[in-house]
Design a protein around this motif. Structure first.
Motif, PDB file in Angstrom:
ATOM      1  N   LYS A  26       0.821  -1.210   0.000  1.00 60.39           N
ATOM      2  CA  LYS A  26       0.000   0.000   0.000  1.00 60.39           C
ATOM      3  C   LYS A  26       0.853   1.257   0.000  1.00 60.39           C
ATOM      4  O   LYS A  26       0.558   2.226  -0.722  1.00 60.39           O
ATOM      5  CB  LYS A  26      -0.926   0.011   1.222  1.00 60.39           C
ATOM      6  CG  LYS A  26      -2.173  -0.808   1.081  1.00 60.39           C
ATOM      7  CD  LYS A  26      -3.287  -0.345   2.012  1.00 60.39           C
ATOM      8  CE  LYS A  26      -2.862  -0.323   3.445  1.00 60.39           C
ATOM      9  NZ  LYS A  26      -3.984   0.018   4.354  1.00 60.39           N
ATOM     10  N   GLU A 102      -5.858   6.149   6.646  1.00 64.30           N
ATOM     11  CA  GLU A 102      -7.065   5.342   6.847  1.00 64.30           C
ATOM     12  C   GLU A 102      -8.218   6.198   7.349  1.00 64.30           C
ATOM     13  O   GLU A 102      -9.383   5.960   7.014  1.00 64.30           O
ATOM     14  CB  GLU A 102      -6.782   4.214   7.850  1.00 64.30           C
ATOM     15  CG  GLU A 102      -5.570   3.360   7.529  1.00 64.30           C
ATOM     16  CD  GLU A 102      -5.787   2.446   6.330  1.00 64.30           C
ATOM     17  OE1 GLU A 102      -6.934   2.346   5.858  1.00 64.30           O
ATOM     18  OE2 GLU A 102      -4.804   1.830   5.874  1.00 64.30           O
ATOM     19  N   LEU A 105      -9.623   8.126   4.313  1.00 70.61           N
ATOM     20  CA  LEU A 105     -10.350   7.254   3.390  1.00 70.61           C
ATOM     21  C   LEU A 105     -11.518   6.536   4.050  1.00 70.61           C
ATOM     22  O   LEU A 105     -12.357   5.951   3.357  1.00 70.61           O
ATOM     23  CB  LEU A 105      -9.391   6.219   2.792  1.00 70.61           C
ATOM     24  CG  LEU A 105      -8.230   6.795   1.983  1.00 70.61           C
ATOM     25  CD1 LEU A 105      -7.286   5.678   1.535  1.00 70.61           C
ATOM     26  CD2 LEU A 105      -8.753   7.545   0.756  1.00 70.61           C
ATOM     27  N   GLY A 106     -11.576   6.548   5.392  1.00 72.45           N
ATOM     28  CA  GLY A 106     -12.658   5.863   6.100  1.00 72.45           C
ATOM     29  C   GLY A 106     -12.614   4.361   5.962  1.00 72.45           C
ATOM     30  O   GLY A 106     -13.673   3.710   5.834  1.00 72.45           O
ATOM     31  N   THR A 107     -11.441   3.779   5.999  1.00 72.57           N
ATOM     32  CA  THR A 107     -11.274   2.339   5.734  1.00 72.57           C
ATOM     33  C   THR A 107     -10.901   1.542   6.977  1.00 72.57           C
ATOM     34  O   THR A 107     -10.502   0.373   6.853  1.00 72.57           O
ATOM     35  CB  THR A 107     -10.176   2.135   4.666  1.00 72.57           C
ATOM     36  OG1 THR A 107      -8.984   2.831   5.075  1.00 72.57           O
ATOM     37  CG2 THR A 107     -10.620   2.670   3.318  1.00 72.57           C
ATOM     38  N   TRP A 108     -11.006   2.134   8.164  1.00 70.80           N
ATOM     39  CA  TRP A 108     -10.598   1.402   9.358  1.00 70.80           C
ATOM     40  C   TRP A 108     -11.447   0.152   9.577  1.00 70.80           C
ATOM     41  O   TRP A 108     -10.913  -0.922   9.915  1.00 70.80           O
ATOM     42  CB  TRP A 108     -10.687   2.294  10.588  1.00 70.80           C
ATOM     43  CG  TRP A 108      -9.504   3.180  10.795  1.00 70.80           C
ATOM     44  CD1 TRP A 108      -9.494   4.543  10.880  1.00 70.80           C
ATOM     45  CD2 TRP A 108      -8.139   2.783  10.949  1.00 70.80           C
ATOM     46  NE1 TRP A 108      -8.222   5.015  11.061  1.00 70.80           N
ATOM     47  CE2 TRP A 108      -7.362   3.951  11.112  1.00 70.80           C
ATOM     48  CE3 TRP A 108      -7.499   1.548  10.950  1.00 70.80           C
ATOM     49  CZ2 TRP A 108      -5.991   3.918  11.284  1.00 70.80           C
ATOM     50  CZ3 TRP A 108      -6.124   1.516  11.121  1.00 70.80           C
ATOM     51  CH2 TRP A 108      -5.381   2.682  11.282  1.00 70.80           C
ATOM     52  N   ARG A 109     -12.764   0.248   9.419  1.00 70.45           N
ATOM     53  CA  ARG A 109     -13.620  -0.915   9.674  1.00 70.45           C
ATOM     54  C   ARG A 109     -13.331  -2.041   8.698  1.00 70.45           C
ATOM     55  O   ARG A 109     -13.317  -3.217   9.061  1.00 70.45           O
ATOM     56  CB  ARG A 109     -15.095  -0.496   9.612  1.00 70.45           C
ATOM     57  CG  ARG A 109     -15.543   0.299  10.849  1.00 70.45           C
ATOM     58  CD  ARG A 109     -16.976   0.735  10.762  1.00 70.45           C
ATOM     59  NE  ARG A 109     -17.178   1.721   9.709  1.00 70.45           N
ATOM     60  CZ  ARG A 109     -18.336   2.270   9.404  1.00 70.45           C
ATOM     61  NH1 ARG A 109     -19.426   1.908  10.079  1.00 70.45           N
ATOM     62  NH2 ARG A 109     -18.448   3.173   8.465  1.00 70.45           N
ATOM     63  N   HIS A 110     -13.057  -1.699   7.442  1.00 73.91           N
ATOM     64  CA  HIS A 110     -12.728  -2.741   6.458  1.00 73.91           C
ATOM     65  C   HIS A 110     -11.406  -3.414   6.825  1.00 73.91           C
ATOM     66  O   HIS A 110     -11.267  -4.641   6.718  1.00 73.91           O
ATOM     67  CB  HIS A 110     -12.619  -2.129   5.065  1.00 73.91           C
ATOM     68  CG  HIS A 110     -13.850  -1.391   4.640  1.00 73.91           C
ATOM     69  ND1 HIS A 110     -15.026  -2.040   4.297  1.00 73.91           N
ATOM     70  CD2 HIS A 110     -14.110  -0.063   4.506  1.00 73.91           C
ATOM     71  CE1 HIS A 110     -15.953  -1.141   3.969  1.00 73.91           C
ATOM     72  NE2 HIS A 110     -15.411   0.063   4.091  1.00 73.91           N
ATOM     73  N   LEU A 111     -10.441  -2.614   7.277  1.00 74.35           N
ATOM     74  CA  LEU A 111      -9.139  -3.174   7.631  1.00 74.35           C
ATOM     75  C   LEU A 111      -9.243  -4.060   8.865  1.00 74.35           C
ATOM     76  O   LEU A 111      -8.609  -5.135   8.945  1.00 74.35           O
ATOM     77  CB  LEU A 111      -8.153  -2.034   7.889  1.00 74.35           C
ATOM     78  CG  LEU A 111      -6.677  -2.414   8.057  1.00 74.35           C
ATOM     79  CD1 LEU A 111      -6.168  -3.132   6.827  1.00 74.35           C
ATOM     80  CD2 LEU A 111      -5.838  -1.171   8.327  1.00 74.35           C
TER      81      LEU A 111
END
Length: 449
Positions: A26, A102, A105-111
């Protein structure tokens, strides 16, 4: 008929190795990180190649005056620039953004769904950042070194005490200086991790390592006690130049590395503490509020105060610059450089013991105490030659900065140090006695009783 219960498989967390590879991919896939990697591997080579072929050199930079003489001066000039500007910015771009990205991008829950362990996410991101930063530092070293050797050549380097270092010795000291600079670089990276975790998507988290580095530079330029300088985690960006004196000034360097490593451990631990206690269910998270202050900033302030207190007790305070140190340093450098000039002029060699070189230095025309930095230092150097009754003498004007670095500017006589060229059998060559750089160790000269 009986019913059979089938237990659903329990998903295990992703291993640190897989998470590390994912985070590294990434990071490297970001266009700005790729541009920075390319710049670190190509930019220093272009800079060294261009400057080494110009008539004017960056003489105000440490070792800049020797870029025409040896290829080992180039990587040291790049190291001085990198410690002040490049490395703080690089750590900001990498470590200062690794967690905040993160948030944006608002991707913490996906990660979290994919990895299922905040602890492993933290370790993976920290290791990926460390890998990229080390790759950038290696690029700076290799690029500047290869370019300097290719353009100028593998020649001897004049140290900060005037002694001539062989190419092999110069190579070892250059690589060791860059290795020592890794410690403050990692300290800034740890501060970047802490800022990225504590401040969330705030731009201040991204800029925190650069802001801290700039603040440390400003403090270093002020006439503060030597203990304050050593307590700052960036002092190893400065103390590496003690490697280029004889004997090497290892005390300040070891203190700078130790302080930097303590900051690495403390700042990383604080970042980890804040990260594992974070509420990932809140998509509008902008930092940990009061916890970021009490568990982030305040412990670092306490660490700095404790370190400064311990070092004050060890060093006794003061600037660390006094008359005896200046006189010894100037006399030693002159004795070594006089032998270089003697070799240029094809005169019989004279050892340092035969010269019996000494220096008498005053500050402010003798009207003020001869301590502390300033551009009003004046030294009269005296030496003897075998078979000559009269002693030789030369005058130097010194500009000593608060870090202990100084430039000695020759002020006559002309045939010794009053002109930047000397006439040799092979033609005019740079006069090693005209101007030279020096470095004073700011630690006390003798142990305190």
């Amino acid at each position: 008929m009986t019913a059979t219960l089938v237990q659903a498989p329990v998903a295990s967390p992703v291993s640190v190795a897989r998470g590390y590879r994912f985070e590294l991919v990434k990071l490297v896939s970001q266009w700005r990180v790729r541009l920075v990697i390319i710049a670190c591997w190509l930019g220093p080579a272009l800079f060294v190649a261009v400057i080494s072929r110009q008539a004017s050199l960056p003489v105000d930079t440490l070792f800049g005056r020797w870029m025409h003489a040896t290829g080992w001066a180039g990587p040291l000039v790049i190291l001085g620039f990198s410690g002040s500007w490049a490395l703080p910015l690089l750590t900001s771009l990498v470590a200062g953004d690794v967690f905040a990205a993160e948030d944006r991008l608002g991707t913490w829950r996906h990660l979290l769904v994919a990895v299922r362990s905040p602890r492993r996410i933290f370790v993976s991101k920290a290791l990926a950042s460390l890998t990229v930063i080390v790759l950038l530092v290696i690029g700076l070293v290799c690029s500047s070194t290869i370019s300097g050797l290719a353009v100028v050549g593998n020649r001897s380097l004049i140290g900060l005490d005037g002694q001539l270092l062989s190419p092999g010795d110069a190579a070892g000291k250059v690589l060791l200086a860059w290795a020592c600079a890794l410690a403050p670089t990692l300290a800034l990276a740890a501060i970047g991790l802490l800022g990225s975790v504590a401040l969330g998507r705030s731009p201040m988290g991204l800029l925190l390592p650069a802001v801290v580095a700039l603040a440390m530079q400003l403090v270093q330029q002020l006439p503060v006690p030597v203990a304050i300088r050593y307590a700052l985690p960036g002092y190893a960006f400065i103390s590496w130049n003690g490697l280029f004196t004889g004997p090497a000034q290892l005390g300040p360097l070891l203190i700078g590395i130790a302080v930097s490593l303590v900051w690495v451990v403390v700042a990383t631990a604080l970042a980890y503490f804040l990260f594992v206690r974070r509420d990932f269910t809140n998509p509008a998270h902008d930092g940990s509020g009061r916890l970021a202050f009490t568990a982030g900033l305040l412990p670092l302030v306490v660490l700095f105060a404790l370190t400064a207190g311990v070092l004050t007790a060890a060093t006794g305070g003061g600037s660390g610059i006094d008359q005896d140190k200046v006189q010894r340093s100037v006399a030693t450098s002159f004795a070594h450089l006089y032998r270089l000039q003697t070799k240029q002029l094809n005169r019989p060699d004279v050892t340092e013991e035969q010269q019996q070189t000494s220096a008498a230095c005053t500050k402010g025309g003798g009207q003020v105490s001869a301590v502390g930095p300033g551009n009003d230092w004046r030294c009269v150097v005296s030496w003897h030659l075998p078979g000559v009754e009269a002693a030789g003498s030369a005058i130097y004007q010194l500009d000593i900065n608060p870090l202990g670095r100084y430039v000695a500017d020759g002020d006559g006589p002309k045939e010794v140090n009053g002109f930047f060229l000397v006439r040799t059998p092979a033609g005019d060559e740079p006069n090693p006695l005209w101007q030279f750089d020096g470095n004073l160790e700011l630690l006390p000269s003798t142990p305190k009783g």
